[in-house]
Scaffold this motif. Structure first.
Motif, PDB file in Angstrom:
ATOM      1  N   ARG A   1      -6.126  10.768  11.169  1.00 30.91           N
ATOM      2  CA  ARG A   1      -6.400  11.762  12.192  1.00 30.91           C
ATOM      3  C   ARG A   1      -6.209  11.177  13.592  1.00 30.91           C
ATOM      4  NH1 ARG A   1     -12.139  13.807   9.532  1.00 30.91           N
ATOM      5  NH2 ARG A   1     -11.252  14.677   7.615  1.00 30.91           N
ATOM      6  N   ALA A   2      -6.203  12.059  14.568  1.00 30.53           N
ATOM      7  CA  ALA A   2      -6.156  11.598  15.951  1.00 30.53           C
ATOM      8  C   ALA A   2      -7.389  10.735  16.231  1.00 30.53           C
ATOM      9  CB  ALA A   2      -6.115  12.796  16.901  1.00 30.53           C
ATOM     10  N   ASN A   3      -7.187   9.676  16.998  1.00 29.93           N
ATOM     11  CA  ASN A   3      -8.238   8.736  17.412  1.00 29.93           C
ATOM     12  C   ASN A   3      -8.553   7.676  16.371  1.00 29.93           C
ATOM     13  OD1 ASN A   3      -8.566   9.973  19.914  1.00 29.93           O
ATOM     14  ND2 ASN A   3     -10.112  11.391  19.131  1.00 29.93           N
ATOM     15  N   ASP A   4      -7.879   7.657  15.210  1.00 28.77           N
ATOM     16  CA  ASP A   4      -8.046   6.555  14.267  1.00 28.77           C
ATOM     17  C   ASP A   4      -7.367   5.305  14.822  1.00 28.77           C
ATOM     18  OD1 ASP A   4      -9.482   7.957  12.403  1.00 28.77           O
ATOM     19  OD2 ASP A   4      -7.745   8.483  11.177  1.00 28.77           O
ATOM     20  N   ILE A   5      -7.918   4.137  14.465  1.00 25.82           N
ATOM     21  CA  ILE A   5      -7.351   2.843  14.834  1.00 25.82           C
ATOM     22  C   ILE A   5      -7.175   2.034  13.558  1.00 25.82           C
ATOM     23  CG2 ILE A   5      -7.724   0.693  16.098  1.00 25.82           C
ATOM     24  CD1 ILE A   5      -9.362   2.284  18.121  1.00 25.82           C
ATOM     25  N   LEU A   6      -5.990   1.500  13.332  1.00 30.61           N
ATOM     26  CA  LEU A   6      -5.673   0.809  12.082  1.00 30.61           C
ATOM     27  C   LEU A   6      -6.364  -0.550  12.002  1.00 30.61           C
ATOM     28  CD1 LEU A   6      -3.939   0.790   9.465  1.00 30.61           C
ATOM     29  CD2 LEU A   6      -2.179  -0.396  10.795  1.00 30.61           C
ATOM     30  N   ASP A   7      -6.892  -0.853  10.815  1.00 26.49           N
ATOM     31  CA  ASP A   7      -7.438  -2.182  10.549  1.00 26.49           C
ATOM     32  C   ASP A   7      -6.670  -2.891   9.445  1.00 26.49           C
ATOM     33  OD1 ASP A   7     -10.065  -4.055  10.866  1.00 26.49           O
ATOM     34  OD2 ASP A   7      -9.444  -3.976   8.766  1.00 26.49           O
ATOM     35  N   SER A   8      -6.416  -2.217   8.324  1.00 25.72           N
ATOM     36  CA  SER A   8      -5.792  -2.853   7.170  1.00 25.72           C
ATOM     37  C   SER A   8      -4.798  -1.905   6.516  1.00 25.72           C
ATOM     38  CB  SER A   8      -6.846  -3.261   6.129  1.00 25.72           C
ATOM     39  OG  SER A   8      -7.868  -4.040   6.708  1.00 25.72           O
ATOM     40  N   LEU A   9      -3.788  -2.479   5.855  1.00 23.46           N
ATOM     41  CA  LEU A   9      -2.794  -1.704   5.115  1.00 23.46           C
ATOM     42  C   LEU A   9      -2.535  -2.370   3.777  1.00 23.46           C
ATOM     43  CD1 LEU A   9      -0.517   0.508   5.010  1.00 23.46           C
ATOM     44  CD2 LEU A   9       1.007  -1.268   5.915  1.00 23.46           C
ATOM     45  N   ARG A  10      -2.538  -1.582   2.714  1.00 24.78           N
ATOM     46  CA  ARG A  10      -2.190  -2.063   1.386  1.00 24.78           C
ATOM     47  C   ARG A  10      -1.357  -0.984   0.684  1.00 24.78           C
ATOM     48  NH1 ARG A  10      -3.498  -5.819   3.595  1.00 24.78           N
ATOM     49  NH2 ARG A  10      -5.169  -7.303   3.217  1.00 24.78           N
ATOM     50  N   VAL A  11      -0.398  -1.409  -0.148  1.00 22.02           N
ATOM     51  CA  VAL A  11       0.419  -0.477  -0.921  1.00 22.02           C
ATOM     52  C   VAL A  11       0.523  -1.006  -2.343  1.00 22.02           C
ATOM     53  CG1 VAL A  11       2.609   0.739  -1.093  1.00 22.02           C
ATOM     54  CG2 VAL A  11       1.764   0.057   1.160  1.00 22.02           C
ATOM     55  N   ALA A  12       0.309  -0.145  -3.324  1.00 24.60           N
ATOM     56  CA  ALA A  12       0.407  -0.527  -4.725  1.00 24.60           C
ATOM     57  C   ALA A  12       0.953   0.638  -5.530  1.00 24.60           C
ATOM     58  CB  ALA A  12      -0.963  -0.959  -5.270  1.00 24.60           C
ATOM     59  N   ASP A  13       2.071   0.402  -6.231  1.00 26.20           N
ATOM     60  CA  ASP A  13       2.669   1.415  -7.105  1.00 26.20           C
ATOM     61  C   ASP A  13       2.897   2.738  -6.382  1.00 26.20           C
ATOM     62  OD1 ASP A  13       2.649  -0.391  -9.241  1.00 26.20           O
ATOM     63  OD2 ASP A  13       0.592   0.149  -9.771  1.00 26.20           O
ATOM     64  N   GLY A  14       3.393   2.660  -5.157  1.00 27.20           N
ATOM     65  CA  GLY A  14       3.719   3.855  -4.402  1.00 27.20           C
ATOM     66  C   GLY A  14       2.570   4.497  -3.680  1.00 27.20           C
ATOM     67  N   THR A  15       1.353   3.984  -3.866  1.00 28.63           N
ATOM     68  CA  THR A  15       0.187   4.537  -3.177  1.00 28.63           C
ATOM     69  C   THR A  15      -0.128   3.682  -1.954  1.00 28.63           C
ATOM     70  OG1 THR A  15      -0.777   5.442  -5.191  1.00 28.63           O
ATOM     71  CG2 THR A  15      -2.258   5.099  -3.340  1.00 28.63           C
ATOM     72  N   LEU A  16      -0.085   4.302  -0.785  1.00 28.56           N
ATOM     73  CA  LEU A  16      -0.394   3.622   0.466  1.00 28.56           C
ATOM     74  C   LEU A  16      -1.872   3.818   0.761  1.00 28.56           C
ATOM     75  CD1 LEU A  16       1.696   3.754   3.712  1.00 28.56           C
ATOM     76  CD2 LEU A  16      -0.747   4.191   3.788  1.00 28.56           C
ATOM     77  N   LEU A  17      -2.557   2.725   1.080  1.00 29.57           N
ATOM     78  CA  LEU A  17      -3.987   2.775   1.369  1.00 29.57           C
ATOM     79  C   LEU A  17      -4.231   2.059   2.686  1.00 29.57           C
ATOM     80  CD1 LEU A  17      -6.710   3.701   0.130  1.00 29.57           C
ATOM     81  CD2 LEU A  17      -6.929   1.427  -0.834  1.00 29.57           C
ATOM     82  N   ALA A  18      -4.790   2.760   3.650  1.00 26.96           N
ATOM     83  CA  ALA A  18      -5.052   2.193   4.971  1.00 26.96           C
ATOM     84  C   ALA A  18      -6.533   2.314   5.292  1.00 26.96           C
ATOM     85  CB  ALA A  18      -4.233   2.910   6.035  1.00 26.96           C
ATOM     86  N   ALA A  19      -7.111   1.242   5.844  1.00 22.81           N
ATOM     87  CA  ALA A  19      -8.481   1.285   6.340  1.00 22.81           C
ATOM     88  C   ALA A  19      -8.425   1.439   7.845  1.00 22.81           C
ATOM     89  CB  ALA A  19      -9.227   0.006   5.967  1.00 22.81           C
ATOM     90  N   MET A  20      -9.221   2.362   8.378  1.00 28.10           N
ATOM     91  CA  MET A  20      -9.192   2.680   9.798  1.00 28.10           C
ATOM     92  C   MET A  20     -10.601   2.792  10.340  1.00 28.10           C
ATOM     93  SD  MET A  20      -6.181   5.568   9.552  1.00 28.10           S
ATOM     94  CE  MET A  20      -6.756   6.207   7.973  1.00 28.10           C
ATOM     95  N   VAL A  21     -10.745   2.491  11.611  1.00 28.69           N
ATOM     96  CA  VAL A  21     -12.020   2.689  12.295  1.00 28.69           C
ATOM     97  C   VAL A  21     -11.832   3.761  13.353  1.00 28.69           C
ATOM     98  CG1 VAL A  21     -12.839   0.352  11.888  1.00 28.69           C
ATOM     99  CG2 VAL A  21     -11.539   0.844  13.960  1.00 28.69           C
ATOM    100  N   GLY A  22     -12.934   4.414  13.712  1.00 29.18           N
ATOM    101  CA  GLY A  22     -12.886   5.412  14.768  1.00 29.18           C
ATOM    102  C   GLY A  22     -12.810   4.744  16.132  1.00 29.18           C
ATOM    103  N   PRO A  23     -12.593   5.522  17.195  1.00 29.69           N
ATOM    104  CA  PRO A  23     -12.435   4.947  18.526  1.00 29.69           C
ATOM    105  C   PRO A  23     -13.663   4.223  19.038  1.00 29.69           C
ATOM    106  CG  PRO A  23     -12.614   7.338  18.631  1.00 29.69           C
ATOM    107  CD  PRO A  23     -12.450   6.985  17.188  1.00 29.69           C
ATOM    108  N   SER A  24     -14.838   4.502  18.476  1.00 32.09           N
ATOM    109  CA  SER A  24     -16.039   3.780  18.893  1.00 32.09           C
ATOM    110  C   SER A  24     -16.204   2.465  18.150  1.00 32.09           C
ATOM    111  CB  SER A  24     -17.278   4.648  18.649  1.00 32.09           C
ATOM    112  OG  SER A  24     -17.454   4.877  17.254  1.00 32.09           O
ATOM    113  N   GLY A  25     -15.370   2.244  17.107  1.00 34.79           N
ATOM    114  CA  GLY A  25     -15.456   1.007  16.342  1.00 34.79           C
ATOM    115  C   GLY A  25     -16.584   0.984  15.349  1.00 34.79           C
TER     116      GLY A  25
END
Length: 352
Positions: free
Chosen positions: A122-146
């Motif tokens: 969503r808008a205002n998400d900030i990326l922390d981590s990215l992982r991909v396995a068997d075509g599935t993308l998984l991202a961990a994100m924090v909000g703008p306040s952290g």
């Protein structure tokens, strides 16, 4: 196996390198290069080639992460749009942007072009981590306040967004072969925990709870066996006048599950930024710490290695006065690769 002299990866000022290795023993590094994302490709013996990806006008792109899944290479990052307002007192979340969010691209190896950016989350998400396995993308994100952590999976166009309750600001994300997310984090009570979630059901187990625990990093071995490293400090009583007495560094620690129980052990008395990788063929664990043995952070990258059932051996690497680096293993031939930042230059060294 010996460490070879480092090669320069980018020809200009770039920072915060992240490294992955594909199944053809090609190395891929992304970094922040000015207001743009830099991408470089190389190998243990060949030269590096690099270029930058242009953001939209009046935008900057930060926090690049990269992941490989078979023949597909994924790049994700946070895009920041024009500044709307800024708190003159400063701080990491003091600036408000007109456009803020996480985007990703992909390309097919070896010669495919990068796709157009697509928004992730969503808008205002900030990326922390990215992982991909068997075509599935998984991202961990924090909000703008952290303060909030969510993870979002993308598989065949469908999207699932979940929030992991109770997960603190310091965490490490991995995706198991079963598609479940594993997150190592420091809980509110100070304990180091491993959370497993399939998006609807979540379980949590305590890894360690002695001392002050920081900076967890998680790697999954065969059968989704979890391996963790972290920094541990000793808790001290308050000083004179009832104030806090501070913290004494105790070192960098490692643990894995043995017969269903966690058995933490100290890798080194040194503390500082860390990266590690597991050799699934031999069971060896490789840890790199940017810290001196007298427990000062910074000044020296050191490689610590432990074979199954053995002790830790240390090998000093080239000096580095900056904290950003990544160690990875080429599973095809056992070559270790470290991409690191030295001043305003990013270099890569190999052990083969």
């Amino acid at each position: 196996a010996t460490w070879r002299s480092a090669k320069q990866v980018f020809p200009k000022r770039c920072f915060s390198p992240v490294l992955v290795i594909d199944g053809s023993s090609r190395y891929h590094v992304v970094a922040m290069c000015g207001d743009k994302i830099g991408y470089a490709e190389g190998s243990a013996t060949g030269a590096w080639t690099s270029h930058t990806l242009e953001p939209p006008a009046r935008h900057i792109e930060r926090e690049p992460k990269i992941a490989v899944d078979g023949r597909d290479l994924y790049l994700a990052y946070t895009r920041y749009g024009p500044v709307v307002d800024a708190d003159t007192c400063g701080g990491p979340y003091s600036v408000r942007y007109e456009d803020l969010g996480v985007y990703y691209r992909k390309r097919t190896l070896p010669d495919g072009e990068w796709s157009k950016p697509r928004r992730l989350g969503r808008a205002n998400d900030i990326l922390d981590s990215l992982r991909v396995a068997d075509g599935t993308l998984l991202a961990a994100m924090v909000g703008p306040s952290g303060t909030s952590l969510v993870y979002q999976s993308v598989d065949g166009g469908s999207r699932v967004r979940s929030r992991l309750k109770g997960v603190g600001d310091e965490f490490s994300l991995r995706v198991g072969s079963d598609g479940k997310a594993r997150v190592a984090h420091v809980a509110g009570d100070g304990s180091l925990r491993l959370v497993t979630s399939d998006g609807t059901k979540t379980t949590s187990m305590i890894v360690a709870d002695k001392g002050t625990l920081l900076n967890p990093l998680l790697v999954l071995g065969p059968g989704n066996q979890p391996h963790l490293i972290w920094t541990r400090y000793a808790k001290e009583d308050g000083g004179c006048g009832g104030g806090t007495g501070g913290m004494s560094p105790e070192g960098t620690y490692y643990a894995t599950l043995v017969d269903g129980k966690w058995k933490p052990e100290r890798v080194t008395r040194a503390v500082g930024p860390m990266s590690f990788v597991l050799d699934t063929e031999t069971g060896a664990v490789h840890v790199v710490v940017n810290g001196e043995r007298d427990r000062r952070a910074g000044d020296r990258l050191t490689h610590y290695e432990r074979a199954p059932g053995g002790g830790w051996t240390a090998t000093p690497l080239e000096g580095s006065f900056d904290s950003e680096f990544t160690i990875r293993l080429d599973e095809a031939d056992g070559t270790l690769v470290v991409a690191y930042q030295d001043g305003n230059v990013i270099r890569a060294m190999t052990r083969r």
